[in-house]
Design an enzyme around this catalytic site. Structure first.
Site, mmCIF file in Angstrom:
data_model
loop_
_atom_site.group_PDB
_atom_site.id
_atom_site.type_symbol
_atom_site.label_atom_id
_atom_site.label_comp_id
_atom_site.label_asym_id
_atom_site.label_seq_id
_atom_site.Cartn_x
_atom_site.Cartn_y
_atom_site.Cartn_z
ATOM 1 N N LYS A 8 44.826 29.473 35.148
ATOM 2 C CA LYS A 8 44.665 28.033 35.001
ATOM 3 C C LYS A 8 43.717 28.530 33.571
ATOM 4 O O LYS A 8 43.232 29.532 33.268
ATOM 5 C CB LYS A 8 43.791 27.338 35.794
ATOM 6 C CG LYS A 8 42.386 27.817 36.127
ATOM 7 C CD LYS A 8 41.120 27.308 35.235
ATOM 8 C CE LYS A 8 39.753 28.126 35.415
ATOM 9 N NZ LYS A 8 38.865 28.090 34.560
ATOM 10 N N VAL A 94 40.483 39.790 34.481
ATOM 11 C CA VAL A 94 39.341 39.664 35.445
ATOM 12 C C VAL A 94 38.227 39.224 34.729
ATOM 13 O O VAL A 94 37.968 39.853 33.587
ATOM 14 C CB VAL A 94 39.289 40.812 36.400
ATOM 15 C CG1 VAL A 94 38.108 40.870 37.284
ATOM 16 C CG2 VAL A 94 40.578 41.656 37.081
ATOM 17 N N SER A 103 42.769 32.173 42.302
ATOM 18 C CA SER A 103 44.271 31.892 42.196
ATOM 19 C C SER A 103 45.050 32.776 43.382
ATOM 20 O O SER A 103 46.045 32.517 44.037
ATOM 21 C CB SER A 103 44.989 32.124 40.934
ATOM 22 O OG SER A 103 46.104 32.192 40.898
ATOM 23 N N ASP A 135 36.931 26.944 42.603
ATOM 24 C CA ASP A 135 38.078 26.626 42.164
ATOM 25 C C ASP A 135 39.292 26.677 42.601
ATOM 26 O O ASP A 135 40.483 26.525 42.224
ATOM 27 C CB ASP A 135 38.396 27.945 40.947
ATOM 28 C CG ASP A 135 37.378 27.487 39.688
ATOM 29 O OD1 ASP A 135 37.092 26.219 39.370
ATOM 30 O OD2 ASP A 135 37.464 28.600 38.770
HETATM 31 P P1 ATP Z 1 36.743 31.746 37.061
HETATM 32 O O1 ATP Z 1 37.738 31.280 36.026
HETATM 33 O O2 ATP Z 1 36.996 31.178 38.539
HETATM 34 O O3 ATP Z 1 35.361 31.461 36.609
HETATM 35 P P2 ATP Z 1 36.923 34.443 36.341
HETATM 36 O O4 ATP Z 1 38.445 34.456 36.018
HETATM 37 O O5 ATP Z 1 35.891 34.393 35.547
HETATM 38 O O6 ATP Z 1 36.930 33.258 37.558
HETATM 39 P P3 ATP Z 1 37.674 36.477 38.611
HETATM 40 O O7 ATP Z 1 38.755 37.242 37.700
HETATM 41 O O8 ATP Z 1 38.529 35.257 39.205
HETATM 42 O O9 ATP Z 1 36.979 35.614 37.456
HETATM 43 O O10 ATP Z 1 37.003 37.114 39.251
HETATM 44 C C1 ATP Z 1 35.487 37.218 39.145
HETATM 45 C C2 ATP Z 1 34.940 38.386 40.275
HETATM 46 O O11 ATP Z 1 35.737 38.074 41.581
HETATM 47 C C3 ATP Z 1 35.105 39.757 39.963
HETATM 48 O O12 ATP Z 1 33.810 40.269 40.112
HETATM 49 C C4 ATP Z 1 36.020 40.527 41.005
HETATM 50 O O13 ATP Z 1 35.643 41.619 41.493
HETATM 51 C C5 ATP Z 1 35.838 39.608 42.343
HETATM 52 N N1 ATP Z 1 37.146 39.273 43.062
HETATM 53 C C6 ATP Z 1 37.435 39.238 44.290
HETATM 54 N N2 ATP Z 1 38.433 39.344 44.688
HETATM 55 C C7 ATP Z 1 39.384 39.184 43.430
HETATM 56 C C8 ATP Z 1 40.893 39.128 43.044
HETATM 57 N N3 ATP Z 1 41.610 39.016 43.859
HETATM 58 N N4 ATP Z 1 41.197 39.082 41.787
HETATM 59 C C9 ATP Z 1 40.099 39.297 40.863
HETATM 60 N N5 ATP Z 1 38.757 39.037 41.007
HETATM 61 C C10 ATP Z 1 38.506 39.333 42.320
#
Ligand code: ATP
Length: 283
Positions: A8, A94, A103, A135
């Site tokens: 997203k 990530v 997601s 989210d």
């Molecule tokens: P948001 O936009 O919801 O704030 P983000 O994009 O900043 O999320 P993500 O990539 O969703 O962050 O993940 C953040 C944390 O979640 C990381 O520390 C990661 O280790 C943990 N995590 C657990 N499961 C997953 C997964 N399936 N994919 C990615 N990260 C994961």
């Protein structure tokens, strides 16, 4: 079973204030894009969930949000946990503000729900997702939506007219909890015109949405990080983006384009800047 998990973007992100429960009240216009992880679910003998991913630093056990979603699903159904292997081909960057983990969790819920004889409605499934993360309900529904509260109160909006999206995740990551802790102390330069964005969506006015995009977390970034995000946004605008902003708590910045050639030029220029660069479309 194989399922996609789409990322997203935040077309807007506003923080309305902190709450007694430690969370913040948010108001965000969210948009699904065609950049996705691919998840494969395979039932196995015995109990336990194993997660296999192409990124060695992600949790491979019940700490992974995909595994958590499966556990919450069986708990909601009042069924014992089953044996499951989940393979995630991770393409969404990530810790990038694109809800990659949420997601993946939503994709697992959709897959398990689809195997039921009497599946839950999307809204009912979104409520199950709330138990995994703020989210996740939005990721279950997808499309264009207003998210309020912690992000779990959803109002579907008219779809953003389809367009090209170029996004760039710089090589550093942002700690979401640290940025939320900082936002209360930051004097915000301006706030997103959420009402204006919704009116532009209702009018099918892509340029009207793009020029109103704004994310208050840009003001909370450390200076050197903010200047990097600004460099990306400037390149996107110079190449003809209708608007550019940061997603979530960053650091991914993105631009919306009507013209594919302009988007390709932006992709090429950003490739020279480093980080992860993607050309995709809205969904
Ligand atoms: P948001 O936009 O919801 O704030 P983000 O994009 O900043 O999320 P993500 O990539 O969703 O962050 O993940 C953040 C944390 O979640 C990381 O520390 C990661 O280790 C943990 N995590 C657990 N499961 C997953 C997964 N399936 N994919 C990615 N990260 C994961």
């Amino acid at each position: 079973m194989e399922v996609p998990a789409r990322a997203k973007l935040n077309l807007t992100l506003d923080v309305l204030g902190s709450r007694p429960d430690g969370y913040h009240d948010l108001r965000m216009v969210m948009q699904t894009i065609d950049l996705s992880d691919r998840l494969t679910l395979k039932a196995k003998e015995g109990k336990g969930i194993c997660v296999y991913t192409n990124l060695h630093f992600l949790p491979n056990n019940e700490k992974n949000l995909a595994a958590q979603a499966a556990l919450v699903w069986w708990e909601t159904r009042k069924e014992p946990p089953q044996g499951l292997d989940i393979t995630i081909d991770k393409r969404i960057p990530v810790c990038a503000g694109m809800a990659g983990g949420s997601s993946d969790a939503a994709a697992i819920l959709r897959a398990l729900n689809a195997m039921e004889d009497t599946p839950l409605s999307p809204m009912e499934l979104a409520r199950v997702g709330e138990r995994v993360g703020s989210d996740v309900p939005y990721c279950v529904l997808g499309g264009t939506a207003l998210a309020e509260g912690r992000g779990e109160i959803l109002t579907p909006l008219p779809p953003l007219p389809q367009c090209w999206v170029v996004l760039c995740k710089p090589e550093f990551s942002i700690s979401t909890p640290a940025l939320f802790a900082k936002i209360d102390r930051v004097r915000l330069r301006c706030r997103p015109d959420t009402k204006g964005v919704i009116a532009a969506l209702e009018a099918g006015d892509l340029a009207g949405v793009a020029r109103r995009m704004y994310n208050v977390f840009e003001d909370a970034l450390p200076l050197h990080r903010r200047s990097r995000v600004n460099d990306i946004k400037n390149i996107l605008i110079q190449c003809g983006a209708l608007g550019a902003s940061m997603s979530g708590t960053g650091p991914t910045a993105f631009g919306l384009f009507e013209d594919k050639n302009c988007a390709l030029e932006a992709q090429e220029r950003l490739n020279g800047l480093g980080g992860e660069v993607f050309l995709t479309q809205t969904v």
